[in-house]
Motif scaffolding. Structure first.
Motif, PDB file in Angstrom:
ATOM      1  N   LEU A  56       0.839  -1.192   0.000  1.00 51.93           N
ATOM      2  CA  LEU A  56       0.000   0.000   0.000  1.00 51.93           C
ATOM      3  C   LEU A  56       0.883   1.254   0.000  1.00 51.93           C
ATOM      4  CD1 LEU A  56      -3.088   0.533   0.205  1.00 51.93           C
ATOM      5  CD2 LEU A  56      -2.767   0.730   2.671  1.00 51.93           C
ATOM      6  N   PHE A  57       0.530   2.195  -0.853  1.00 50.72           N
ATOM      7  CA  PHE A  57       1.220   3.478  -0.919  1.00 50.72           C
ATOM      8  C   PHE A  57       0.164   4.553  -0.703  1.00 50.72           C
ATOM      9  CE2 PHE A  57       3.586   6.624  -3.917  1.00 50.72           C
ATOM     10  CZ  PHE A  57       3.995   7.362  -2.814  1.00 50.72           C
ATOM     11  N   VAL A  58       0.190   5.193   0.480  1.00 49.92           N
ATOM     12  CA  VAL A  58      -0.849   6.127   0.888  1.00 49.92           C
ATOM     13  C   VAL A  58      -0.325   7.545   0.802  1.00 49.92           C
ATOM     14  CG1 VAL A  58      -2.480   6.755   2.705  1.00 49.92           C
ATOM     15  CG2 VAL A  58      -1.732   4.379   2.471  1.00 49.92           C
ATOM     16  N   GLY A  59      -1.166   8.452   0.298  1.00 49.65           N
ATOM     17  CA  GLY A  59      -0.789   9.850   0.133  1.00 49.65           C
ATOM     18  C   GLY A  59      -0.699  10.613   1.445  1.00 49.65           C
ATOM     19  N   ASP A  60      -0.257  11.845   1.352  1.00 53.31           N
ATOM     20  CA  ASP A  60      -0.003  12.659   2.536  1.00 53.31           C
ATOM     21  C   ASP A  60      -1.280  13.240   3.145  1.00 53.31           C
ATOM     22  OD1 ASP A  60       2.851  12.408   2.483  1.00 53.31           O
ATOM     23  OD2 ASP A  60       2.884  13.804   0.788  1.00 53.31           O
ATOM     24  N   GLU A  61      -2.316  13.451   2.350  1.00 54.45           N
ATOM     25  CA  GLU A  61      -3.553  14.014   2.881  1.00 54.45           C
ATOM     26  C   GLU A  61      -4.353  12.934   3.612  1.00 54.45           C
ATOM     27  OE1 GLU A  61      -4.371  17.233   2.845  1.00 54.45           O
ATOM     28  OE2 GLU A  61      -2.383  17.534   1.947  1.00 54.45           O
ATOM     29  N   PRO A  62      -5.052  13.302   4.695  1.00 54.47           N
ATOM     30  CA  PRO A  62      -5.840  12.305   5.436  1.00 54.47           C
ATOM     31  C   PRO A  62      -6.882  11.627   4.548  1.00 54.47           C
ATOM     32  CG  PRO A  62      -5.632  14.337   6.701  1.00 54.47           C
ATOM     33  CD  PRO A  62      -5.109  14.639   5.316  1.00 54.47           C
ATOM     34  N   PHE A  63      -7.066  10.336   4.728  1.00 51.60           N
ATOM     35  CA  PHE A  63      -8.092   9.587   4.007  1.00 51.60           C
ATOM     36  C   PHE A  63      -9.443   9.952   4.598  1.00 51.60           C
ATOM     37  CE2 PHE A  63     -10.758   5.732   3.627  1.00 51.60           C
ATOM     38  CZ  PHE A  63     -10.782   5.619   2.250  1.00 51.60           C
ATOM     39  N   GLU A  64     -10.315  10.535   3.782  1.00 55.04           N
ATOM     40  CA  GLU A  64     -11.609  10.999   4.266  1.00 55.04           C
ATOM     41  C   GLU A  64     -12.635   9.876   4.157  1.00 55.04           C
ATOM     42  OE1 GLU A  64     -12.646  14.574   2.274  1.00 55.04           O
ATOM     43  OE2 GLU A  64     -10.969  15.727   3.103  1.00 55.04           O
ATOM     44  N   GLY A  65     -12.535   8.963   5.080  1.00 54.28           N
ATOM     45  CA  GLY A  65     -13.416   7.812   5.106  1.00 54.28           C
ATOM     46  C   GLY A  65     -13.056   6.916   6.276  1.00 54.28           C
ATOM     47  N   THR A  66     -13.492   5.662   6.188  1.00 53.86           N
ATOM     48  CA  THR A  66     -13.279   4.700   7.263  1.00 53.86           C
ATOM     49  C   THR A  66     -12.250   3.665   6.846  1.00 53.86           C
ATOM     50  OG1 THR A  66     -15.553   4.950   8.035  1.00 53.86           O
ATOM     51  CG2 THR A  66     -14.375   2.984   8.746  1.00 53.86           C
ATOM     52  N   VAL A  67     -11.245   3.485   7.688  1.00 55.65           N
ATOM     53  CA  VAL A  67     -10.273   2.408   7.499  1.00 55.65           C
ATOM     54  C   VAL A  67     -10.654   1.269   8.444  1.00 55.65           C
ATOM     55  CG1 VAL A  67      -7.872   1.696   7.829  1.00 55.65           C
ATOM     56  CG2 VAL A  67      -8.387   3.892   6.747  1.00 55.65           C
TER      57      VAL A  67
END
Length: 378
Positions: A56-67
């Motif tokens: 997984l490669f996740v961006g710098d901005e917060p993920f706007e949802g549910t993990v």
């Protein structure tokens, strides 16, 4: 359904990038996982299922949802309809390498060459994980999954997953959406019972990795030890003290190209046939044979070529980093993009784009990322 204070995804992914999401749920049982998914889907929220965070490669901005973190575990032994084999039903959140260690201890063959691959069992069929010529599709029987469209829990045969080279109908390919929106709950494998005696190693790629010359059976434990040592030497065995392992594994896929394109590459570029090169056999019924045998129809075969070789031959050496960047190519393996400590997702992405550009300019081939990209673009 335990909702927790959201943790930064940089602390839960092996590439160590990503901010905390809006919401986070820990699912320790299958029932909790099913309930969490159904609730999120009913609300129409953005969602992300997280296992080991290794692909997984996740961006710098917060993920706007549910993990939703999949923390289920457990292995169940089942009878196989095939003599000399055993089936294992494994929960999706079970650590993959712990499963491999279990199979080796039980004398069950079929996944030993995939020792040391990080991540969870449920993620393995999503990209048809493999190493040294062995892939999960060779032993996968079925998966239990829950479908987003219906919320139903069903069992799907391996043939329904569209398994290919590091892909399936479930995988989020870069720039595309999966063909099937579903989450795996458990995986069932069918493995050969070989015991302590081991078995003969057939695959050429695995034989090269193990430096085998004879055809004598080798113990599964020996194969596992050799693979773990090989992966560690390449920085592909997770180690908190080794920055070369702070990666998403192989960042770029080995490229699948046509035979014609492969011939445009330098002859020393490593390559492997994607499908066996079998001699064609033409069967003509005797009552219809008129003495004429039609010429064989040429079939264009695909070839897998080494992305690591292409990267290095494009002038990008192990340990390469862009100026003032905290991301670099691993010092041990040209395919791994690593976080040397505090690198942002954009720093990693910038390095990835640079690698893609150099390889395309040199060889006319665009390397494709292997990890799932969330909130980041190349």
């Amino acid at each position: 359904m335990p909702e927790i204070e959201p943790l930064p995804l940089a602390s839960l992914t092996t590439l160590q990038t990503g901010a905390a999401p809006t919401r986070m749920i820990d699912a320790h049982t299958t029932a909790e996982l099913v309930d969490a998914l159904r609730e999120v889907w009913a609300d129409g929220d953005e969602w992300l299922v997280l296992g080991g965070g290794s692909n997984l490669f996740v961006g710098d901005e917060p993920f706007e949802g549910t993990v939703i973190r999949v923390l289920t575990s457990g292995i169940e032994k089942l009878p196989s309809p095939h003599e000399g084999r055993t089936r294992l039903r494994v929960q999706a959140g079970h650590n993959w390498d712990d499963l491999v260690a279990f199979t080796v201890a039980e004398g069950l063959a079929g996944v030993e060459a995939m020792s040391g691959i990080p991540g969870t069992v449920g993620a393995a069929p999503v990209q048809n994980v493999g190493a040294y010529g062995q892939e999960i599709q060779e032993t996968l029987v079925e998966v239990e999954w829950i479908d987003e469209a219906t919320g139903d829990v069903t069992v799907a045969a391996a043939s329904e997953l569209g398994l290919g080279f590091r892909t399936s109908v479930l995988k989020h390919h870069y720039g595309d959406v999966p063909q099937r929106r579903a989450v795996i709950l458990s995986v069932t494998l069918d493995l050969a019972e070989v015991g302590d005696a081991g078995r003969k190693v057939q695959g050429a790629q695995l034989r090269r990795a193990l430096q085998l010359e004879g055809d004598d059976p080798v113990p599964l434990a020996w194969v596992r030890d050799q693979i773990l040592a090989t992966r560690a030497a390449k920085g592909m065995l997770l180690n908190p003290a080794d920055a070369d392992t702070h990666s998403a594994g192989s960042f770029f896929q080995n490229a699948i190209v046509s035979e014609a394109f492969a011939r445009t590459l330098p002859p020393e570029c490593p390559r492997w046939p994607v499908t066996p090169d079998l001699d064609a056999v033409t069967v003509i019924p005797l009552e219809r044979f008129d003495g004429y045998v039609p010429a064989p129809v040429p079939v264009q075969k695909d070839v897998k070529v080494s992305a690591a070789w292409l990267i290095e031959q494009a002038g990008i050496r192990k340990g390469f980093a862009l100026p003032r960047s905290r991301a670099s190519i691993s010092t041990k393996h040209a395919l791994a993009l690593t976080n040397r400590g505090g690198a942002t997702a954009e720093e990693v992405a910038e390095l990835a784009r640079f690698v893609q550009g150099r390889v395309q300019a040199e060889f006319g081939l665009v390397l494709q990322p292997e990890p799932v990209l969330v909130g980041v673009a190349l």
